[in-house]
Design an enzyme around this catalytic site. Structure first.
Site, PDB file in Angstrom:
ATOM      1  N   GLY A 229      82.742  33.131  42.513  1.00  0.00           N
ATOM      2  CA  GLY A 229      84.116  33.559  42.217  1.00  0.00           C
ATOM      3  C   GLY A 229      85.099  32.419  42.377  1.00  0.00           C
ATOM      4  O   GLY A 229      84.736  31.280  42.706  1.00  0.00           O
TER       5      GLY A 229
ATOM      6  N   ASN B 171      76.846  38.597  41.991  1.00  0.00           N
ATOM      7  CA  ASN B 171      76.265  39.438  40.931  1.00  0.00           C
ATOM      8  C   ASN B 171      76.859  39.104  39.567  1.00  0.00           C
ATOM      9  O   ASN B 171      76.508  39.726  38.566  1.00  0.00           O
ATOM     10  CB  ASN B 171      76.489  40.926  41.238  1.00  0.00           C
ATOM     11  CG  ASN B 171      77.964  41.272  41.297  1.00  0.00           C
ATOM     12  OD1 ASN B 171      78.825  40.419  41.087  1.00  0.00           O
ATOM     13  ND2 ASN B 171      78.274  42.524  41.569  1.00  0.00           N
TER      14      ASN B 171
ATOM     15  N   THR C 194      82.558  39.589  38.422  1.00  0.00           N
ATOM     16  CA  THR C 194      83.773  38.826  38.098  1.00  0.00           C
ATOM     17  C   THR C 194      83.558  37.325  38.330  1.00  0.00           C
ATOM     18  O   THR C 194      84.290  36.513  37.782  1.00  0.00           O
ATOM     19  CB  THR C 194      85.002  39.287  38.921  1.00  0.00           C
ATOM     20  OG1 THR C 194      84.671  39.234  40.304  1.00  0.00           O
ATOM     21  CG2 THR C 194      85.429  40.695  38.535  1.00  0.00           C
TER      22      THR C 194
ATOM     23  N   ILE D 176      70.369  42.657  51.715  1.00  0.00           N
ATOM     24  CA  ILE D 176      70.221  41.226  51.420  1.00  0.00           C
ATOM     25  C   ILE D 176      69.113  40.653  52.290  1.00  0.00           C
ATOM     26  O   ILE D 176      69.119  40.856  53.512  1.00  0.00           O
ATOM     27  CB  ILE D 176      71.530  40.464  51.757  1.00  0.00           C
ATOM     28  CG1 ILE D 176      72.743  41.152  51.140  1.00  0.00           C
ATOM     29  CG2 ILE D 176      71.436  39.015  51.314  1.00  0.00           C
ATOM     30  CD1 ILE D 176      74.071  40.637  51.693  1.00  0.00           C
TER      31      ILE D 176
ATOM     32  N   TYR E  73      90.042  49.686  46.507  1.00  0.00           N
ATOM     33  CA  TYR E  73      90.093  48.345  47.085  1.00  0.00           C
ATOM     34  C   TYR E  73      90.717  48.387  48.484  1.00  0.00           C
ATOM     35  O   TYR E  73      90.134  47.890  49.448  1.00  0.00           O
ATOM     36  CB  TYR E  73      90.904  47.436  46.160  1.00  0.00           C
ATOM     37  CG  TYR E  73      90.904  45.979  46.543  1.00  0.00           C
ATOM     38  CD1 TYR E  73      89.757  45.203  46.415  1.00  0.00           C
ATOM     39  CD2 TYR E  73      92.062  45.364  47.012  1.00  0.00           C
ATOM     40  CE1 TYR E  73      89.761  43.860  46.756  1.00  0.00           C
ATOM     41  CE2 TYR E  73      92.068  44.019  47.352  1.00  0.00           C
ATOM     42  CZ  TYR E  73      90.922  43.274  47.227  1.00  0.00           C
ATOM     43  OH  TYR E  73      90.930  41.932  47.562  1.00  0.00           O
TER      44      TYR E  73
END
Ligand code: UDP
Length: 310
Positions: A12, A34, A37, A62, A146
């Protein structure tokens, strides 16, 4: 001895700059993303034996074979149009993703830094916002996936600190800008710069009187690192942001005056629950991290306009 760091959201905007910063300091860096974005092109310049990229979603548990010294949990869409596209996915990334990342920190005995957000203050009734303010958040609005996701993540981290003594720290990031923001991600600085460069209308939502305080990416990355290096007894949350406040209209005028553009300002509807004011109180960051931003908006914007977003 060389330290190993995992950066989730490593492809990112901020994650990729953090990877650069850690590599410069001699770390072995695992970037995990992933690519929802994040973009591989943000990492394309890295040519180092101390670096690896793993395409993985942190919503799933993970596993990393190496010992880990530090985990920076930055994975989550952060631009309102992006995180609102699939709000359930955003919520899962914040909550399940943070659970998986901090579980890994517990298993590995790694230090942990959570990228939280000024959005935990919602549409604030206290100004500037101190870390002690509990916020004014709509739990069922378009920003809730969010805001509440990040709030749940903060509370989960504190439970891990209490129950498992994980050496975890929380930073609350205020609006940050710089190269490698996705030009299409819909945030105000990237939108205005792209619009001005393309001679398109500059889109102000609402009347432009809402305020934000804009931090240049390099200041923020330094704050991440300093926070991670604090002792086990420091957890934050600590605000990281530039305390100089501007209205969105002032930002638009600044971008117009700094670009040779034929763009004109137009006004569009203000999205619901859009915070009216935002400005960090950074007293704690100054005291605990000896940190404060160095780059004023004019300098950061000039650099961004010159270098471009990509
Ligand atoms: N905004 C705007 N025009 C745009 C994009 C955003 O006026 O093209 C406004 C938005 O409504 C908000 C502020 O700019 O008041 C900051 O928006 P951004 O999406 O960058 O971040 P936020 O702080 O809202 O998460």
């Amino acid at each position: 001895m060389q330290k190993t760091a995992l950066v989730t959201g490593g492809a990112g905007f901020l994650g990729s700059h953090l990877c650069d910063y850690l590599l410069e300091r001699g770390y072995y860096v695992i970037a995990m993303d992933n690519l929802y974005t994040g973009r591989k092109q943000n990492l394309a310049h890295i040519d180092s034996p101390n670096f690896e990229f793993r395409e993985q979603d942190i919503i799933r548990p993970i596993e990393v074979e190496q010992n880990l010294d530090e985990i920076y949990n930055l994975a989550c869409p952060a631009s309102p149009p992006q995180y609102q596209k699939d709000p359930i996915f955003t919520w899962k990334t914040s909550v399940f993703g943070t659970y998986n990342a901090i579980e890994l920190a517990r298993k590995k005995g790694a230090k942990f830094l959570q990228a939280s957000t000024s959005e935990v203050y919602g549409d604030p009734k206290e100004h500037p916002q101190k870390e002690t303010y509990w916020g004014n958040v709509n739990p069922v609005g378009i920003r809730s996936c969010y805001d509440e996701g990040k709030r749940a993540a903060e509370s989960l981290i504190f439970d891990y600190i209490c129950m498992h003594q994980v050496d975890a720290k929380i930073v609350r990031i205020f609006n940050t800008y710089g190269p490698r923001m996705n030009p299409a991600d819909g945030r105000v600085v990237s939108n205005f710069v792209v619009q001005a460069k393309n001679n398109e209308d500059i889109t102000i939502y609402g009347d432009g009187s809402q305020t934000r305080s804009f931090c240049y990416y390099s200041d923020l990355i330094e704050g991440f690192y300093r926070c991670m290096q604090t002792d086990q007894d420091f957890h934050g949350p600590v605000n990281l942001g530039n305390p100089t406040e501007f209205t969105v209209k002032e930002l638009a005028e600044k971008v117009l005056s700094m670009t040779e553009t034929q763009s004109k300002i137009i006004y569009k509807d203000l999205p619901s629950d859009d915070p009216k004011i935002r400005k960090p109180d950074i007293t704690l960051a100054k005291e605990a991290l000896n940190w404060e931003p160095k780059i004023p908006l004019e300098d950061g914007l000039r650099n961004l306009i010159e270098v471009g977003l990509n």
